[in-house]
Design a protein around this motif. Structure first.
Motif, mmCIF file in Angstrom:
data_model
loop_
_atom_site.group_PDB
_atom_site.id
_atom_site.type_symbol
_atom_site.label_atom_id
_atom_site.label_comp_id
_atom_site.label_asym_id
_atom_site.label_seq_id
_atom_site.Cartn_x
_atom_site.Cartn_y
_atom_site.Cartn_z
ATOM 1 N N SER A 174 0.831 -1.204 0.000
ATOM 2 C CA SER A 174 0.000 0.000 0.000
ATOM 3 C C SER A 174 0.866 1.255 0.000
ATOM 4 C CB SER A 174 -0.928 0.002 1.215
ATOM 5 O OG SER A 174 -1.797 -1.108 1.193
ATOM 6 N N ASP A 175 1.940 1.234 0.796
ATOM 7 C CA ASP A 175 2.852 2.382 0.838
ATOM 8 C C ASP A 175 3.507 2.617 -0.517
ATOM 9 O OD1 ASP A 175 2.215 2.663 3.459
ATOM 10 O OD2 ASP A 175 4.133 1.976 4.261
ATOM 11 N N MET A 176 3.779 1.542 -1.249
ATOM 12 C CA MET A 176 4.402 1.695 -2.561
ATOM 13 C C MET A 176 3.491 2.471 -3.506
ATOM 14 S SD MET A 176 7.022 1.218 -4.345
ATOM 15 C CE MET A 176 7.161 1.872 -6.004
ATOM 16 N N ILE A 177 2.187 2.245 -3.399
ATOM 17 C CA ILE A 177 1.238 2.972 -4.240
ATOM 18 C C ILE A 177 1.068 4.403 -3.748
ATOM 19 C CG2 ILE A 177 -1.148 3.056 -5.055
ATOM 20 C CD1 ILE A 177 0.480 0.783 -6.239
ATOM 21 N N ALA A 178 0.843 4.552 -2.432
ATOM 22 C CA ALA A 178 0.516 5.869 -1.881
ATOM 23 C C ALA A 178 1.716 6.806 -1.826
ATOM 24 C CB ALA A 178 -0.079 5.706 -0.482
ATOM 25 N N PHE A 179 2.909 6.277 -1.539
ATOM 26 C CA PHE A 179 4.078 7.130 -1.340
ATOM 27 C C PHE A 179 5.162 6.923 -2.394
ATOM 28 C CE2 PHE A 179 2.595 6.003 3.112
ATOM 29 C CZ PHE A 179 1.721 7.082 3.171
ATOM 30 N N ALA A 235 5.119 10.351 -7.538
ATOM 31 C CA ALA A 235 5.892 10.414 -8.779
ATOM 32 C C ALA A 235 5.003 10.817 -9.952
ATOM 33 C CB ALA A 235 6.552 9.060 -9.052
ATOM 34 N N LEU A 236 3.807 10.237 -10.038
ATOM 35 C CA LEU A 236 2.892 10.586 -11.121
ATOM 36 C C LEU A 236 2.413 12.024 -10.991
ATOM 37 C CD1 LEU A 236 1.324 9.656 -13.612
ATOM 38 C CD2 LEU A 236 -0.513 8.922 -12.078
ATOM 39 N N LEU A 237 2.144 12.469 -9.751
ATOM 40 C CA LEU A 237 1.714 13.845 -9.535
ATOM 41 C C LEU A 237 2.781 14.828 -9.996
ATOM 42 C CD1 LEU A 237 -0.236 15.930 -8.359
ATOM 43 C CD2 LEU A 237 0.779 15.503 -6.104
ATOM 44 N N ALA A 238 4.031 14.577 -9.632
ATOM 45 C CA ALA A 238 5.121 15.453 -10.059
ATOM 46 C C ALA A 238 5.316 15.399 -11.559
ATOM 47 C CB ALA A 238 6.415 15.058 -9.343
ATOM 48 N N PHE A 287 11.013 7.928 -12.370
ATOM 49 C CA PHE A 287 11.334 6.525 -12.098
ATOM 50 C C PHE A 287 12.377 6.399 -10.992
ATOM 51 C CE2 PHE A 287 14.015 2.758 -12.852
ATOM 52 C CZ PHE A 287 13.062 1.780 -12.630
ATOM 53 N N ILE A 288 13.321 7.326 -10.931
ATOM 54 C CA ILE A 288 14.312 7.307 -9.850
ATOM 55 C C ILE A 288 13.608 7.390 -8.497
ATOM 56 C CG2 ILE A 288 16.132 8.674 -8.737
ATOM 57 C CD1 ILE A 288 17.146 9.371 -11.538
ATOM 58 N N TYR A 289 12.584 8.239 -8.434
ATOM 59 C CA TYR A 289 11.836 8.365 -7.176
ATOM 60 C C TYR A 289 11.086 7.062 -6.865
ATOM 61 C CZ TYR A 289 8.511 9.923 -3.692
ATOM 62 O OH TYR A 289 7.780 10.034 -2.546
ATOM 63 N N VAL A 290 10.424 6.493 -7.878
ATOM 64 C CA VAL A 290 9.671 5.246 -7.663
ATOM 65 C C VAL A 290 10.604 4.119 -7.227
ATOM 66 C CG1 VAL A 290 8.282 3.472 -8.798
ATOM 67 C CG2 VAL A 290 7.822 5.882 -9.251
ATOM 68 N N LEU A 309 12.965 0.435 -3.131
ATOM 69 C CA LEU A 309 14.155 -0.058 -2.436
ATOM 70 C C LEU A 309 14.110 0.293 -0.954
ATOM 71 C CD1 LEU A 309 16.811 0.883 -5.134
ATOM 72 C CD2 LEU A 309 16.078 -1.420 -4.505
ATOM 73 N N ARG A 310 13.611 1.486 -0.656
ATOM 74 C CA ARG A 310 13.496 1.908 0.748
ATOM 75 C C ARG A 310 12.572 0.981 1.530
ATOM 76 N NH1 ARG A 310 12.797 2.541 5.224
ATOM 77 N NH2 ARG A 310 12.725 4.387 6.567
#
Length: 282
Positions: free
Chosen positions: A119-124, A129-132, A149-152, A157-158
């Motif tokens: 869920s965190d992967m989708i929300a954060f 990334a899509l919004l930016a 993609f770097i952010y995603v 990874l985080r």
């Protein structure tokens, strides 16, 4: 006559006869004996599902904002950019609640931990990334989507590293910027600037640095205070409630700018403290 070789036992065991929607999880009881639990806990996973929905809702609003902007309706686009950013902040609240509810009600589970990470992967990860990208990075072409993609990838990874360190790392600190905080920096920037109807394309280079920087901080080894040592169940002085009320009042004066300032300060606190520790060490 040679004996006929014994055929392997292919009869299904009891577990293979379980319905496809039956979840079985192994654990230990208070005496250390191995036990098996069937089903999942409802209450904490409801908060996690709400977190997932908030991220999905943010993505839908980002796409709608892009469509409105393509149609030349700037006012409508700004409204949907705000909705997308607000949904990410709502997801942060829900993400904080599901873990605390699970601990307070003693309903932690491996399923809940994995579901929370997805869920965190989708929300954060995906949603910010899509919004930016639709607000600013899309104007940079391939460079823009590579930055997104770097952010995603940083968020993925985080979260993966965090899962492997559960129970091993010092609970007082996060290793790398937490994905909700990184999402707060990105979503807060878009919300604060689009609220003034500032075209993101004019700031695409600065936004690219910000988004890529947030992605790199997530996978860094810089320590951030987790604030998990705060005891929310114990008694506190009366003045603490007044401080909480004051914080809420300040935030609601100007939510986009105040929230952005809070998350920028937190994101910068890690590198600043890291440099101070290196200086003291030398």
């Amino acid at each position: 006559m040679s004996e006929r070789p014994e055929e392997p036992n292919t009869a299904p065991d009891a577990d293979s006869l379980l319905p496809v929607d039956e979840h079985v999880e192994e654990g230990q009881d208070a005496e250390g004996r191995r036990v098996r639990h069937r089903g999942i806990y409802l209450l904490p996973n409801l908060f996690t599902t709400a977190n997932l929905f908030a991220g999905f809702y943010s993505i839908i609003n980002s796409i709608t904002a892009q469509s409105a902007l393509s149609a030349g309706n700037t006012t409508e686009a700004v409204k949907y950019y705000s909705f997308a950013a607000i949904a990410i902040f709502v997801a942060m609240v829900l993400d904080g609640l599901d873990g605390r509810v699970a601990r307070m009600t003693n309903t932690q589970s491996a399923f809940g931990a994995e579901y929370d990470s997805l869920s965190d992967m989708i929300a954060f990860g995906m949603a910010p990334a899509l919004l930016a990208f639709v607000w600013a990075l899309g104007a940079m072409g391939k460079v823009g989507w590579m930055v997104a993609f770097i952010y995603v990838a940083g968020a993925a990874l985080r979260l993966a590293r965090f899962n492997t360190q559960v129970g091993k790392a010092d609970k007082r600190y996060f290793i790398g910027l937490a994905s909700p905080a990184a999402a707060g920096v990105v979503a807060g920037t878009v919300w604060a600037l689009s609220d003034f109807e500032i075209p993101g394309a004019k700031l695409s280079f600065l936004i690219a640095i910000l988004v890529a920087g947030a992605g790199m901080l997530m996978v860094s080894n810089i320590k951030y205070n987790s604030f998990k040592e705060l005891d929310l169940k114990g008694r506190v002085p009366f003045v603490a409630i007044l401080a909480v009320v004051l914080v809420f009042a300040v935030v609601f004066i100007d939510p986009p700018r105040i929230l952005l300032l809070i998350f920028l300060i937190y994101a910068a606190s890690g590198p600043v403290q890291h440099l101070l520790r290196m200086r003291r060490h030398k």
